[in-house]
Every structure is written in structure tokens, then in C-alpha cells.
Write a protein that holds these residues in place. Structure first.
Motif, PDB file in Angstrom:
ATOM      1  N   GLU A   1    -140.306  15.449  18.078  1.00 48.76           N
ATOM      2  CA  GLU A   1    -139.622  16.685  18.467  1.00 48.76           C
ATOM      3  C   GLU A   1    -140.608  17.778  18.871  1.00 48.76           C
ATOM      4  OE1 GLU A   1    -136.604  15.936  19.352  1.00 48.76           O
ATOM      5  OE2 GLU A   1    -135.808  17.772  18.489  1.00 48.76           O
ATOM      6  N   CYS A   2    -141.730  17.862  18.174  1.00 45.57           N
ATOM      7  CA  CYS A   2    -142.698  18.927  18.460  1.00 45.57           C
ATOM      8  C   CYS A   2    -143.135  18.865  19.919  1.00 45.57           C
ATOM      9  CB  CYS A   2    -143.894  18.832  17.528  1.00 45.57           C
ATOM     10  SG  CYS A   2    -144.563  17.181  17.323  1.00 45.57           S
ATOM     11  N   GLU A   3    -143.507  17.675  20.346  1.00 43.09           N
ATOM     12  CA  GLU A   3    -143.980  17.534  21.720  1.00 43.09           C
ATOM     13  C   GLU A   3    -142.828  17.660  22.716  1.00 43.09           C
ATOM     14  OE1 GLU A   3    -147.146  14.816  22.458  1.00 43.09           O
ATOM     15  OE2 GLU A   3    -146.196  14.095  24.293  1.00 43.09           O
ATOM     16  N   ARG A   4    -141.684  17.120  22.344  1.00 41.97           N
ATOM     17  CA  ARG A   4    -140.541  17.214  23.241  1.00 41.97           C
ATOM     18  C   ARG A   4    -140.128  18.662  23.442  1.00 41.97           C
ATOM     19  NH1 ARG A   4    -135.565  18.263  23.479  1.00 41.97           N
ATOM     20  NH2 ARG A   4    -135.393  18.734  21.260  1.00 41.97           N
ATOM     21  N   ALA A   5    -140.191  19.451  22.374  1.00 37.18           N
ATOM     22  CA  ALA A   5    -139.739  20.840  22.451  1.00 37.18           C
ATOM     23  C   ALA A   5    -140.709  21.727  23.211  1.00 37.18           C
ATOM     24  CB  ALA A   5    -139.542  21.402  21.043  1.00 37.18           C
ATOM     25  N   CYS A   6    -141.961  21.337  23.291  1.00 34.85           N
ATOM     26  CA  CYS A   6    -142.958  22.222  23.890  1.00 34.85           C
ATOM     27  C   CYS A   6    -142.652  22.474  25.365  1.00 34.85           C
ATOM     28  CB  CYS A   6    -144.366  21.646  23.748  1.00 34.85           C
ATOM     29  SG  CYS A   6    -145.604  22.647  24.603  1.00 34.85           S
ATOM     30  N   PRO A   7    -142.380  23.719  25.730  1.00 36.32           N
ATOM     31  CA  PRO A   7    -142.040  23.995  27.129  1.00 36.32           C
ATOM     32  C   PRO A   7    -143.232  23.825  28.061  1.00 36.32           C
ATOM     33  CG  PRO A   7    -142.230  26.039  25.902  1.00 36.32           C
ATOM     34  CD  PRO A   7    -142.341  24.927  24.897  1.00 36.32           C
ATOM     35  N   MET A   8    -144.431  23.822  27.487  1.00 37.85           N
ATOM     36  CA  MET A   8    -145.621  23.733  28.313  1.00 37.85           C
ATOM     37  C   MET A   8    -146.168  22.312  28.391  1.00 37.85           C
ATOM     38  SD  MET A   8    -145.477  26.745  29.268  1.00 37.85           S
ATOM     39  CE  MET A   8    -146.893  26.768  30.360  1.00 37.85           C
ATOM     40  N   GLY A   9    -145.445  21.361  27.848  1.00 40.40           N
ATOM     41  CA  GLY A   9    -145.842  19.965  27.978  1.00 40.40           C
ATOM     42  C   GLY A   9    -147.219  19.675  27.400  1.00 40.40           C
ATOM     43  N   ILE A  10    -147.501  20.223  26.245  1.00 35.32           N
ATOM     44  CA  ILE A  10    -148.809  20.000  25.618  1.00 35.32           C
ATOM     45  C   ILE A  10    -148.701  18.787  24.688  1.00 35.32           C
ATOM     46  CG2 ILE A  10    -150.607  21.051  24.190  1.00 35.32           C
ATOM     47  CD1 ILE A  10    -149.609  23.774  25.244  1.00 35.32           C
ATOM     48  N   PRO A  11    -149.630  17.835  24.832  1.00 31.39           N
ATOM     49  CA  PRO A  11    -149.483  16.572  24.091  1.00 31.39           C
ATOM     50  C   PRO A  11    -149.867  16.684  22.612  1.00 31.39           C
ATOM     51  CG  PRO A  11    -151.444  16.502  25.461  1.00 31.39           C
ATOM     52  CD  PRO A  11    -150.773  17.821  25.756  1.00 31.39           C
ATOM     53  N   ILE A  12    -149.128  17.510  21.885  1.00 27.60           N
ATOM     54  CA  ILE A  12    -149.496  17.794  20.499  1.00 27.60           C
ATOM     55  C   ILE A  12    -149.152  16.674  19.529  1.00 27.60           C
ATOM     56  CG2 ILE A  12    -149.567  20.303  20.525  1.00 27.60           C
ATOM     57  CD1 ILE A  12    -146.639  20.389  20.123  1.00 27.60           C
ATOM     58  N   LEU A  13    -148.334  15.731  19.969  1.00 30.44           N
ATOM     59  CA  LEU A  13    -147.977  14.629  19.074  1.00 30.44           C
ATOM     60  C   LEU A  13    -149.204  13.777  18.737  1.00 30.44           C
ATOM     61  CD1 LEU A  13    -145.673  13.157  17.604  1.00 30.44           C
ATOM     62  CD2 LEU A  13    -145.233  11.888  19.709  1.00 30.44           C
ATOM     63  N   ALA A  14    -150.162  13.750  19.649  1.00 29.45           N
ATOM     64  CA  ALA A  14    -151.333  12.890  19.452  1.00 29.45           C
ATOM     65  C   ALA A  14    -152.027  13.165  18.113  1.00 29.45           C
ATOM     66  CB  ALA A  14    -152.314  13.083  20.609  1.00 29.45           C
ATOM     67  N   MET A  15    -152.098  14.439  17.731  1.00 27.65           N
ATOM     68  CA  MET A  15    -152.761  14.766  16.466  1.00 27.65           C
ATOM     69  C   MET A  15    -152.022  14.143  15.299  1.00 27.65           C
ATOM     70  SD  MET A  15    -153.894  18.678  16.504  1.00 27.65           S
ATOM     71  CE  MET A  15    -154.697  19.374  17.911  1.00 27.65           C
ATOM     72  N   LYS A  16    -150.705  14.210  15.357  1.00 27.76           N
ATOM     73  CA  LYS A  16    -149.916  13.670  14.243  1.00 27.76           C
ATOM     74  C   LYS A  16    -149.980  12.150  14.237  1.00 27.76           C
ATOM     75  CE  LYS A  16    -147.862  17.935  14.894  1.00 27.76           C
ATOM     76  NZ  LYS A  16    -147.557  18.719  16.094  1.00 27.76           N
ATOM     77  N   GLN A  17    -149.992  11.563  15.423  1.00 26.38           N
ATOM     78  CA  GLN A  17    -150.111  10.101  15.502  1.00 26.38           C
ATOM     79  C   GLN A  17    -151.430   9.640  14.892  1.00 26.38           C
ATOM     80  OE1 GLN A  17    -149.572   9.915  19.742  1.00 26.38           O
ATOM     81  NE2 GLN A  17    -147.513   9.017  19.583  1.00 26.38           N
ATOM     82  N   ALA A  18    -152.491  10.393  15.174  1.00 24.62           N
ATOM     83  CA  ALA A  18    -153.800  10.011  14.649  1.00 24.62           C
ATOM     84  C   ALA A  18    -153.789  10.058  13.124  1.00 24.62           C
ATOM     85  CB  ALA A  18    -154.876  10.941  15.206  1.00 24.62           C
ATOM     86  N   LEU A  19    -153.215  11.122  12.575  1.00 26.05           N
ATOM     87  CA  LEU A  19    -153.163  11.241  11.116  1.00 26.05           C
ATOM     88  C   LEU A  19    -152.316  10.118  10.515  1.00 26.05           C
ATOM     89  CD1 LEU A  19    -152.913  15.056  10.343  1.00 26.05           C
ATOM     90  CD2 LEU A  19    -154.902  13.577  10.466  1.00 26.05           C
ATOM     91  N   ASN A  20    -151.196   9.839  11.139  1.00 26.58           N
ATOM     92  CA  ASN A  20    -150.321   8.781  10.622  1.00 26.58           C
ATOM     93  C   ASN A  20    -151.020   7.432  10.618  1.00 26.58           C
ATOM     94  OD1 ASN A  20    -148.156  10.303   9.944  1.00 26.58           O
ATOM     95  ND2 ASN A  20    -147.052   9.995  11.862  1.00 26.58           N
ATOM     96  N   ARG A  21    -151.774   7.181  11.657  1.00 23.87           N
ATOM     97  CA  ARG A  21    -152.473   5.915  11.756  1.00 23.87           C
ATOM     98  C   ARG A  21    -153.467   5.796  10.589  1.00 23.87           C
ATOM     99  NH1 ARG A  21    -155.890   5.588  16.976  1.00 23.87           N
ATOM    100  NH2 ARG A  21    -156.916   7.145  15.676  1.00 23.87           N
ATOM    101  N   ARG A  22    -154.155   6.881  10.329  1.00 24.80           N
ATOM    102  CA  ARG A  22    -155.130   6.893   9.247  1.00 24.80           C
ATOM    103  C   ARG A  22    -154.435   6.713   7.887  1.00 24.80           C
ATOM    104  NH1 ARG A  22    -160.074   5.645   8.562  1.00 24.80           N
ATOM    105  NH2 ARG A  22    -161.036   6.729   6.814  1.00 24.80           N
ATOM    106  N   ILE A  23    -153.305   7.385   7.740  1.00 22.33           N
ATOM    107  CA  ILE A  23    -152.572   7.302   6.478  1.00 22.33           C
ATOM    108  C   ILE A  23    -152.053   5.884   6.246  1.00 22.33           C
ATOM    109  CG2 ILE A  23    -150.387   8.027   5.404  1.00 22.33           C
ATOM    110  CD1 ILE A  23    -151.101  10.867   6.608  1.00 22.33           C
ATOM    111  N   LYS A  24    -151.624   5.250   7.303  1.00 24.52           N
ATOM    112  CA  LYS A  24    -151.167   3.868   7.204  1.00 24.52           C
ATOM    113  C   LYS A  24    -152.334   2.973   6.770  1.00 24.52           C
ATOM    114  CE  LYS A  24    -148.432   0.265   8.643  1.00 24.52           C
ATOM    115  NZ  LYS A  24    -148.235  -0.554   7.469  1.00 24.52           N
ATOM    116  N   HIS A  25    -153.461   3.218   7.377  1.00 22.68           N
ATOM    117  CA  HIS A  25    -154.631   2.406   7.071  1.00 22.68           C
ATOM    118  C   HIS A  25    -155.111   2.613   5.630  1.00 22.68           C
ATOM    119  CE1 HIS A  25    -158.535   0.511   7.639  1.00 22.68           C
ATOM    120  NE2 HIS A  25    -159.072   1.590   7.090  1.00 22.68           N
ATOM    121  N   LEU A  26    -155.168   3.875   5.199  1.00 18.07           N
ATOM    122  CA  LEU A  26    -155.717   4.167   3.864  1.00 18.07           C
ATOM    123  C   LEU A  26    -154.729   3.880   2.738  1.00 18.07           C
ATOM    124  CD1 LEU A  26    -157.531   7.602   4.352  1.00 18.07           C
ATOM    125  CD2 LEU A  26    -158.606   5.391   3.917  1.00 18.07           C
TER     126      LEU A  26
END
Ligand code: SF4
Ligand code: SF4
Ligand code: SF4
Ligand code: SF4
Lengths: 319, 357, 157
Positions: A263-288
Motif C-alpha cells: 500500500e505504501c508504494e501504491r499510495a505514493c503519488p510520486m511513484g517512489i519505489p519505497i517498498l524496496a526497503m521493506k522487502q529488503a528487511l523482510n528478506r533479512r527477517i525471514k533469513h534470520l
């Protein structure tokens, strides 16, 4: 559409016991949708569900706590509901879940970019092609290429829990190869390039905080630290530095909680790829911690707990 | 008007580059998947085909304006006096705003009444305003979210512009409308094109013919005011709103601001930044009391201000120019046109009811 | 390294009051020579270290950030450093995706009696940061605090 009709019937039957039901309806053009707050049977005529009805309706649930609310729910949205339940932000007995099997959600921004921002007059969904008409022109887009990021890593099309369920739908629009995400793009860069990437993107952030307000897990919106003067986490000057600071705040405040609903990235009117940060954290959390948010109501989010011996965390030395 | 010239499409970028020496040139350019007004640089190109995502307002009201800088010093022997030095920072230099749409240019006049009015003249705003030349491009047609025609404008409206560009086949007819516009056009190498005036007019008329007949939102200020106390209506209207700032920050007419001091060590600056009435903090008072506690109150303010309070104060001019950005960029596709139309209907129905009482 | 010879970089240290701050003190009392780039901020516990302190430090222009607390199991508040360990481990990933090299950040455990270890940690980490050189900064927004000379403001007498 048979499924929509079935959903209407299910909701109509429950409606007398509910204060309202959250669903979707069409928006200002054939590519847009808007949440529908159903309180009367007449509202049901406007109900619509499909790949272009994209808002995560669970975002409204915390603010409706105390009322009896029905909600139309896909697989991914149910992860948000689970997370909200885990954190005691909503009560299960106040929520009635109308489950629908999802076939995929369209990334509207990708479609608009693909047609160069031209006004859209008609959209048709085929088996694997989205046909978009812009005045005289028609564009055939492969659905596989224009889905939301979460669809490529979908953990289940049907909700993880429900009170009523529309009969199973088959099919999934995410078939074949996953197109590269912003995170993939970042992976291919070195640190300086990544820093420059964010500097470039944050330059156009207008600090509207739509990313935060659309996030179902940002429940403290009205007293968010981003707008607090004391402590002074973020200053008001219009610089990439301050704007990126807020994105770090959002990512860390949702770490271990974020279900990657997008939703964060979808809602952004300026099309900023902010989901990437959360994806990176999630990937790390899954791994750890072998943990994914919103999958199990009984589990504890990984940053709300610890182990004395953390097998996956190794000590490093300062050299 | 004395000056009309023909601008070949491909000559525009070099011209702006040259003007860059004398002016700060702001033009719509691509930025990621969006189009934003920012300083023109040849490698950024220029995007005139679609309405920019951000409005042109930042030329006159930047998202962040430094009002002054300050530094404090303390003596290091008793009696430890602190002294403070202020340095005012007024904007300097000429601005050329190129490629605004008629709605954006019209919006500038909405600011003028507030920041450059009889009673109050904001020095920062007026400095920018006086230094700005606005070159507007008439729209070839309305997009689905456009409704300039319903708020007193049109796709070819020249209000607020210094030069109006009308699109022809391989370029634009540029007509100067003000002193500033004439000055700008006079010094160009572009072909004189007084002969093309009629053709440009014809084009504009054809564009106007395409504008559909729709109900207008003008003259509804009293009508809407009567809904002020009907919070139930506003509750319903605002139910899907997320209280973010996308609509107001992307609105060419929203002009509210916040003022903060941003200290860093012993020095700092006082800045004025965009603020938005959809946020709960906007009216939060020091005591903790909030006169607009819910999103219903805030939506009532946004719509009320644009369609009722402002026009009542400023000779019936609406504080909405119908660009539709708040619709197309809202995360929940909130449609202000529907909201206003509903409000007008609702107010009329209420009035009827009272008439029968 | 040669370019930076004799030049300090900005390293921020968040130390817990009970162990690592004591360890640093021990190193000082023992007169162990250490590099002087580190600026220490004392906190009650590493559990008080919001990972955002670290992000804020970097965005404000730090070239390196060090967090140090009691050894796991020795926390004065029993579990503060256990929570910290998880948070800081996650933080590494965030720094990485933001384009702040992970190597610029380090967390470790030093007890009040480990003056020698403290000296080693500081020396090693400082050397590492000097190898990396100054961190990237956003153009147009310099590291804070702003240099008075740069703003051109004259202090009043
Ligand atoms: S960013 Fe953090 S403080 Fe702000 S609303 Fe989200 S969770 Fe709350
Ligand atoms: S941070 Fe973004 S992806 Fe994660 S839960 Fe919030 S809105 Fe969804
Ligand atoms: S939604 Fe986008 S533009 Fe708005 S604050 Fe978030 S990142 Fe910035
Ligand atoms: S952009 Fe939409 S959701 Fe955000 S405040 Fe405006 S109307 Fe509400």
C-alpha cells in the motif's frame, strides 16, 4: 460476474447484523477503484471486485474498532488482518470476513506508465492480457508484467481465515517469469549508486505521507514521530536527507510487522519505489528468524522477542 | 496585443537553455514515472504532452522557503551573554515559468489575493511574483479528471498568464498578453506570426467546442455554507479518506504553510513549508485541543474553503481551478467533483425540507 | 589513508552506562592510547538504542557508528541487549539497501573491566572507517552542524 453476485448475496444476508461492510467500487476512470462503505442494500449495486480493485481495506479496521465491520478480503489482505489481531489492534469478534479467492492485483502505475500517462477510456481483462484503450489507441499488456510486487510472492490466493467465502476461483495472473523489482535493481548497485538512487527519488517526494497513512500498520499516524517537534527526529526542510529519514522510520517501525501488502508504494503519488526497503528487511527477517508477518495469529513478531542463543546471528569483530 | 511569434517545437529547448542565463527557468520534466516542475536542464528534456503531476505553484510558493538564517553566540566569561544575529533571505533573480497549463496559471491569481492583497503583502511571495514571467500552454483537450470548465476556467483560459501558447501542427503560436510577456517575446529570434493569430484563435475555439455541457460549481458558496453544521454528511463524504496530504500538496491553489525553526548547533534557519488541512496536526493547539478532530471536519474545511469561504471573501472566485490532480493522485481515488455535487444537492434538499416545515 | 593522515573522521558511539561506558573509562584510567575520532553518547542500555539513532547519525554526516553494551546475559536490565541484538542485526540490512555501507556500522559487547578490549575495538573500528574514507553525503544538504563560515553569518560581538 457470478462471483460478484454471490458476494452481494452473502453481504446482503449479513448486513442487518453489521454497522458497515468494506468493499470496492469503480473510480474516476476504468483503471481506478475506490473503497465502498456499504451500509444499505442499495449500496451493493455499486460493489465491484476484480484485479483493478486494489486498496488494502484492512487499513480501515483499526480506526473502526468498536464497531461491527464486514470486510471483503483477499489472501494478502488477510495477512494484514492477522497481523492486526496479533498486535491486539482489532478484535476478531468485531470483524466479519467475506473471503474471495484472488487472481492477482494490477499495478495501476505500471499500466499508466505503459500507456504514457494518456487518459484511459476502456480496460478489458483477458486471460493473460490487459487491453487498455486510450482514445484512438489500444495497448495490449501482458498481465504477468503489470501485477503488484506482492502477487509474485503470493502466499495464498484465498484468505487465511474467513466467516463467509465466495466459491473458489481458479487461475492466477502471475504465471511465468517475475519481472525485476526495484529491490532487484538495487541489488545490482554498489553502495554509492544506491545512495544516489535514493537521493534522486526522494528529491521528488512531496512529504504528503500518503505512504504512511495508507499503511495498515502505521496506527499512530496522528502522533507520528515524523511530525513531532520534540523529539525532533525529522526537520521540515525539503531535502532528500530528511525525506529519506522518514522512509527509514517507516521501514523500521514496521520491521517484522510489514506484510508487504504494497500500500505504501501504491499510495505514493510520486511513484517512489519505497517498498524496496521493506522487502529488503523482510528478506533479512525471514533469513534470520524464519518469520513472515501475518501468517500465524499465535506467533510473536520477531522484534517483540529474543532468544538467549541466536543461532543465526554471528558475532563480528571490529576490524 | 502587439507580439505574436511562432515557436517551432524543436527550438524550445535551446531557447530555454539560453534563457537560463537570465532567468531561473522552471519547466515540466520527467522524474521517474511522474512529471514535475523543476529547473530546466537540456538533458532532463521537457514534457508538454500531459499535465504535470506536481503543479507549478512552487515557483511562487516553494515547498520550503527560508525566511531568515540566524546564529547565536555566547560570551565565555561571566555574565555569559547570548547574542543573536539574523540574516534575512529574500528571493532574488528572475523566474520563467514555462509550460504551465491554464489551470495552473489561473491559480496564481488565487494566491495574489492572499499574499499580495491590499492588507497584507508577503515580501517573499511578492518578490517572486514580480520576478516571474508565466508562459502557459493551452490544453488540446480535457483529460477525464479535468473540470476547469465547472469552476470558471477553460482549457484555453489565459487568466494569470503573461504569454499564451496555442498548439498548431509543428509548434506553437505564442501571444504576449502582458508587459512582461511582450518583453520576453520581443527579444526572441522566433518568427513574427501575427498572421497566425486567427488560426490560433480557431484552434482554441475548436478546443472549446469539445468541452462538454456540465453543471457549474460557481455561486454555490451560500448553499454550501448551510451544510456546515451537518457533520453526518461530512462523515459520509470523508469515510474513505486517509487524511494524507497528497491532494493538498498537489493542488495548484492550496497555499497553507507552517513555520518552524530548524536549529543545528548554534545556528539555524526559520523556514516556511507547505502544510495541509487534511492532517490532524494542522489545527492541533498547544493545549492538546483540536477544533478539527476528525477527517470529516477536515474534509469539510477543504471543500468549504475552496468552494464557499474563499469565494465569499474574494469576489466569488473559487479556490479550485479544476486540474483534477487531487482526484488522479489520491490513494483512494476520492473525487472532489462528486463530493461538491453531492453537497450542493444535499444542501438544496435540506433547504426544501425547511421550506416545508 | 594517506589523504586522511592526521585528519579525523566522524564516528559516533552509543554506549551503555553499565558495561561499555565503564570499559571506556577503564581504558582511559589505564591510559591506553586510542584514536580520538570517536564521540561517545552514553545511554542507560543498548536496549535504549533505537536503530533510528544510527540512521539519523549517518544521515547527519557520521562516517561510522559504533554501538556497544554488556555481554549477552550480563545486561543490567536483564534483556535489553538481547532485544538490541535483533534490532541492530535488522538495521544492517536497512543501511545496506539505503546505500550506507554495512561496514560503517558495528555493534559489540565490552564489559566494564575490559579496558584493553575497548581500546582494541576503538582502534580497529577507527582504522576500518579510515580505510573506507568519508561517507557519501547528499549534495545540497551538507552534514550538520553547518559551518558558520559557510553560512557567511558573522557572530555578533
Ligand atoms: S512511521 Fe512510525 S510513528 Fe509514524 S505512523 Fe508509522 S509506525 Fe507510527
Ligand atoms: S510498510 Fe508498506 S508493504 Fe508494509 S504493511 Fe505497511 S503499507 Fe504494507
Ligand atoms: S507517499 Fe511518496 S511523496 Fe508522499 S511522503 Fe511518501 S514517499 Fe513522499
Ligand atoms: S489525497 Fe485522498 S486520501 Fe489523501 S487526504 Fe486527500 S482525499 Fe484524503
Amino acid at each position: 460476474m457470478a462471483h460478484t453476485q454471490e458476494l452481494r448475496t452473502l453481504i446482503a444476508r449479513e448486513l442487518p447484523n453489521l454497522d458497515l461492510v468494506l468493499a470496492w467500487t469503480g473510480g474516476f476512470d476504468p483503471l481506478s477503484s475506490t473503497p465502498l462503505f456499504i451500509t444499505t442494500e442499495a449500496d451493493l449495486d455499486r460493489l465491484a471486485v476484480g484485479p483493478m480493485h486494489v486498496q488494502n481495506l484492512a487499513a480501515y479496521l483499526p480506526s473502526l474498532k468498536g464497531r461491527k465491520v464486514g470486510i471483503v478480503t483477499r489472501g494478502c489482505d488477510s495477512r494484514t488482518i492477522t497481523e492486526l489481531l496479533q498486535e491486539n489492534l482489532i478484535n476478531r469478534d468485531e470483524v466479519v470476513i467475506f473471503g474471495i479467492g484472488c487472481t492477482g492485483a494490477v499495478n495501476i502505475r505500471k499500466v499508466r506508465t505503459a500507456v504514457n500517462g494518456a487518459p484511459v477510456t476502456d480496460v478489458e481483462i483477458g486471460d493473460d492480457v490487459l487491453t487498455v484503450t486510450t482514445g484512438e489507441e489500444t495497448h495490449a499488456l501482458r498481465l504477468q508484467d503489470v501485477l503488484m510486487d506482492k502477487c509474485y510472492t503470493c502466499a495464498g490466493q484465498a484468505p487465511r481465515m474467513h466467516d463467509h467465502m465466495v466459491s473458489e476461483r481458479s487461475g492466477c495472473l502471475a504465471t511465468g517469469e517475475t519481472p525485476p523489482s526495484s529491490l532487484d535493481l538495487l541489488e545490482g548497485m554498489d553502495a554509492r549508486e544506491r545512495f544516489a538512487f535514493w537521493e534522486g527519488h526522494m528529491d521528488r517526494c512531496i512529504r504528503c505521507y500518503a505512504c504512511r497513512n495508507a499503511c495498515p500498520l502505521c496506527v499512530c499516524k496522528d502522533s507520528c514521530v515524523a511530525q513531532s517537534r520534540d523529539p525532533h527526529w525529522v526537520d521540515q526542510s525539503d531535502t532528500p536527507r530528511e525525506k529519506l529519514m522518514f522512509q527509514a522510520i517507516h521501514a523500521l517501525h514496521t520491521a517484522g510487522r510489514c506484510t508487504e501488502c504494497g500500500e505504501c508504494e501504491r499510495a505514493c503519488p510520486m511513484g517512489i519505489p519505497i517498498l524496496a526497503m521493506k522487502q529488503a528487511l523482510n528478506r533479512r527477517i525471514k533469513h534470520l528468524f524464519d518469520y513472515e508477518a501475518g501468517m500465524d495469529q499465535e506467533s510473536t513478531p520477531p522484534l517483540f522477542m529474543f532468544r538467549q542463543q541466536e543461532e543465526t546471528i554471528k558475532e563480528r569483530d571490529a576490524r | 496585443m502587439s507580439t505574436a511569434r511562432f515557436l517551432k517545437a524543436r527550438d524550445i529547448a535551446p531557447w530555454l537553455e539560453e534563457l537560463g542565463r537570465e532567468y531561473t527557468v522552471l519547466a515540466p520534466t520527467r522524474h521517474g514515472d511522474t512529471v514535475v516542475f523543476r529547473e530546466f536542464e537540456p538533458e532532463r528534456g521537457i514534457e508538454l504532452d500531459r499535465l504535470s503531476t506536481t503543479p507549478a505553484k512552487k515557483a511562487l510558493l516553494p515547498p520550503c522557503e527560508t525566511l531568515f538564517e540566524y546564529a547565536t553566540t555566547k560570551t565565555d566569561t561571566p555574565p555569559y551573554r547570548t547574542s543573536i544575529e539574523l540574516r534575512p533571505t529574500l528571493p532574488e533573480g528572475k523566474i520563467l515559468l514555462f509550460g504551465t497549463r491554464p489551470c495552473d496559471a489561473r491559480a496564481m491569481q488565487i494566491f495574489d489575493r492572499v499574499y499580495d492583497g491590499e492588507q497584507v503583502k508577503d515580501p517573499y511571495y511578492t518578490a517572486r511574483r514580480n520576478a516571474a514571467t508565466i508562459v502557459t500552454l493551452a490544453c488540446s483537450g480535457q483529460a477525464g479528471t479535468c473540470f476547469c470548465d465547472r469552476v470558471g476556467g477553460s482549457p484555453v483560459d489565459a487568466t494569470g498568464s503573461d504569454v499564451l501558447l496555442t498548439p498548431l501542427k509543428a509548434g506553437y503560436v505564442a501571444e504576449a498578453l502582458t508587459e512582461k510577456g511582450m518583453e520576453l517575446m520581443r527579444d526572441t529570434a522566433f518568427m513574427k506570426a501575427d498572421g497566425l493569430r486567427q488560426e490560433a484563435l480557431n484552434v482554441r475555439n475548436r478546443i472549446l467546442e469539445e468541452v462538454p455541457e456540465r453543471t457549474s460549481f460557481l455561486d454555490m458558496e451560500r448553499n454550501l455554507l448551510s451544510l456546515f453544521g451537518d457533520l453526518g454528511f461530512w462523515d459520509k463524504t470523508a469515510e474513505s479518506c486517509l487524511s494524507c496530504g497528497a491532494c493538498t500538496y498537489l493542488c495548484p491553489t492550496c497555499y497553507c504553510f507552517n513555520i518552524t525553526d530548524e536549529p543545528h548547533g548554534d545556528s539555524g534557519k526559520r523556514i516556511r513549508t507547505w502544510d495541509n488541512c487534511m492532517s490532524s496536526q494542522f489545527t492541533l493547539e498547544g493545549s492538546g485541543h483540536n477544533p478539527r478532530p476528525t477527517k470529516a471536519h477536515r474534509m469539510r474545511n477543504r471543500i468549504g474553503h475552496k468552494f464557499s469561504y474563499y469565494p465569499q471573501l474574494h469576489d466569488k472566485t473559487l479556490a479550485c481551478v479544476g486540474c483534477g490532480r487531487c482526484i488522479s493522485n489520491c490513494p483512494v481515488s476520492f473525487d472532489i467533483r462528486n463530493a461538491v455535487a453531492c453537497a450542493i444537492q444535499h444542501a438544496a434538499a435540506n433547504a426544501q425540507e425547511h421550506a416545508h416545515d | 589513508m594517506p589523504v586522511l593522515e592526521g585528519k579525523e573522521l566522524r564516528i559516533v558511539g552509543f554506549l551503555c552506562n553499565w558495561c561499555s561506558y565503564g570499559g571506556a573509562d577503564t581504558a582511559g584510567v589505564g591510559r591506553f592510547a586510542q584514536p580520538t575520532d570517536l564521540r561517545i553518547i552514553k545511554l542507560p542500555c543498548t536496549g535504549r538504542v533505537n536503530p533510528l539513532f544510527v540512521v539519523r547519525a549517518f544521515l547527519n554526516g557520521a562516517d561510522g557508528v559504533l554501538v556497544s553494551g554488556c555481554h549477552p546475559g550480563d545486561c543490567h536490565y536483564t534483556a535489553g541487549n538481547f532485544y538490541a541484538r535483533r534490532r541492530l542485526e535488522i538495521l544492517r540490512e536497512l543501511l545496506d539497501v539505503m546505500g550506507i555501507q554495512q561496514e560503517r556500522f558495528h555493534y559489540t559487547w565490552v564489559s566494564a573491566s575490559e579496558g584493553q578490549k575497548w581500546k582494541q575495538v576503538v582502534s580497529d573500528f577507527t582504522a576500518r572507517i579510515h580505510d573506507l574514507g568519508p561517507a557519501a553525503a547528499f549534495s545540497g544538504c551538507p552534514a550538520v552542524p553547518i559551518d558558520m563560515d559557510e553560512t557567511g553569518i558573522k557572530a555578533a560581538g
